[in-house]
Design a protein around this motif. Structure first.
Motif: not given
Ligand SMILES: [Zn+2]
Length: 388
Positions: A64-69, A85-88, A146-147, A156-163
């Protein structure tokens, strides 16, 4: 630095914003192409070169792709941030853009992924960019996440979304606002998905039919029962979206499977129905039935916190001269995940338009500046921020 008063809609240049949105659409980003997703994230990171914005890149993993904070906290207040919080990622395969390039027809701007949700994610990012360029000190730190795996379940992004969600004072999801202009989303159904796999016994349909055990027949009986639950269950709907099985007309099928999509409006029912589906047993004792899956995103309930955020935002929009209505949707977003944490969440903050996941996907140009103004006000207004 002193915070600015509310900035009117007329101060936002929709053409400039659209030009950046079109750039984002120009980066094709199907969820399963980490290389293409990284290219857009590189571009987004580059927008912040030389600015006091912390950029944290979570590298691609698990295919899966990367994410950016992006985090802007010039006062180093360490207060609870306002989180956008959005997705790309999009549902469109690479090459779609060549077949359906961006085009404008009156107020409608068409393009793959423009509505769901490059316009909204870009608007949130540009809000942060404006703050940083202008040296504005926002009342709360502003974070943009951006996930890139939202369209395939945000595993994959769920942990970051929750944190990030837990750390935030309030969460804004710039998913598209639907046909009704000037609405936000304050509730979404929860989503579960299941796979039923039946294994029977194959046999010659002519010579030894009775030695066979049909997996298709088994699956068919479950399909009928599960779909009937849409009628019998007041809080849920069910759709069997795919079935597969068998090999040839003259063979009793040994294998068949079906995929079920479930939508539920509250968590107690979601858990009960999840257990009920997982507990299904075969009708034919000679057929093996395996059921897998479960709740992917919990229901996004219009809690008192959500209602409070909506009311506060309505007041803010009112000061901009923008009427703000609310709507509820069957489709899920990452807003479901953070709403389940008990946080104040507002969804559907992106542009209006139509055609998510469809060929006529478009945004309405006339909604770009109003939504940009609303996001900017959310991030900068002291009185608004003080309520959360
Ligand atoms: Zn979306």
């Amino acid at each position: 630095m002193k915070p600015k008063s509310i900035r009117p809609v007329s101060a936002f240049d929709a053409d400039r914003i659209l030009a950046e949105i079109v750039k984002w659409v120009g980066f094709e980003t199907p969820s399963d192409r980490p290389d293409l997703i990284d290219a857009l994230l590189d571009h987004v990171e580059g927008l912040f070169d030389g600015l006091p914005v912390e950029r944290r890149r979570i590298p691609a993993s698990e295919g899966r792709g990367g994410q950016l904070v992006l985090r802007y906290d010039p006062a180093r207040s360490n207060a609870e941030p306002l989180l956008f919080m959005g997705h790309i990622d999009t549902v469109w395969a690479a090459g779609t853009l060549a077949e359906r390039p961006v085009r404008r027809d009156g107020d409608k701007v068409f393009g793959p992924g423009i509505f769901d949700m490059k316009a909204g994610s870009c608007l949130a990012t540009l809000t942060l960019l404006d703050l940083a360029r202008e040296g504005i000190a926002p009342p709360r730190p502003v974070v943009v996440f951006l996930n890139s795996d939202e369209e395939i379940g945000s595993h994959v992004s769920r942990g970051t979304i929750e944190t990030l969600g837990r750390e935030a004072a309030m969460i804004m999801v710039p998913e598209p606002s639907f046909e009704a202009v000037g609405t936000v989303i304050t509730a979404r159904k929860g989503w579960g998905n299941f796979t039923l796999k039946a294994t029977g016994v194959s046999a010659h349909a002519g010579g030894s039919l009775h030695e066979g055990r049909s997996a298709i027949r088994e699956i068919a009986r479950h399909v009928i029962e599960i779909e009937a639950m849409t009628e019998s269950e007041p809080h849920a709907t069910f759709n069997v979206g795919t079935i597969a099985g068998g090999t040839r007309p003259n063979v009793v099928p040994a294998e068949a499977l079906a995929e079920v999509d479930m939508r539920v409006d509250n968590m107690d029912e979601a858990k009960r129905l999840e257990a009920a589906i997982l507990a299904r047993r075969p009708f034919d004792p000679d057929v093996k039935l395996e059921v897998t899956g479960g709740i992917n995103r919990p229901p996004f309930v219009r809690s008192s916190e959500v209602a409070r955020l909506y009311e506060a935002t309505r007041g803010l929009a009112d000061r901009l001269g923008l009427p703000l209505g609310e709507t509820q949707r069957g489709g899920v977003s990452d807003g479901n995940i953070v709403a389940a944490l008990g946080k104040p969440v507002l969804d559907g903050l992106g542009c209006s338009g139509a055609g998510a996941h469809a060929l006529h996907e478009h945004i309405l140009y006339s909604t770009i500046a109003p939504r940009a103004a609303l996001m900017y006000a959310m991030a900068t207004d002291e009185a608004y921020a003080a309520q959360f």
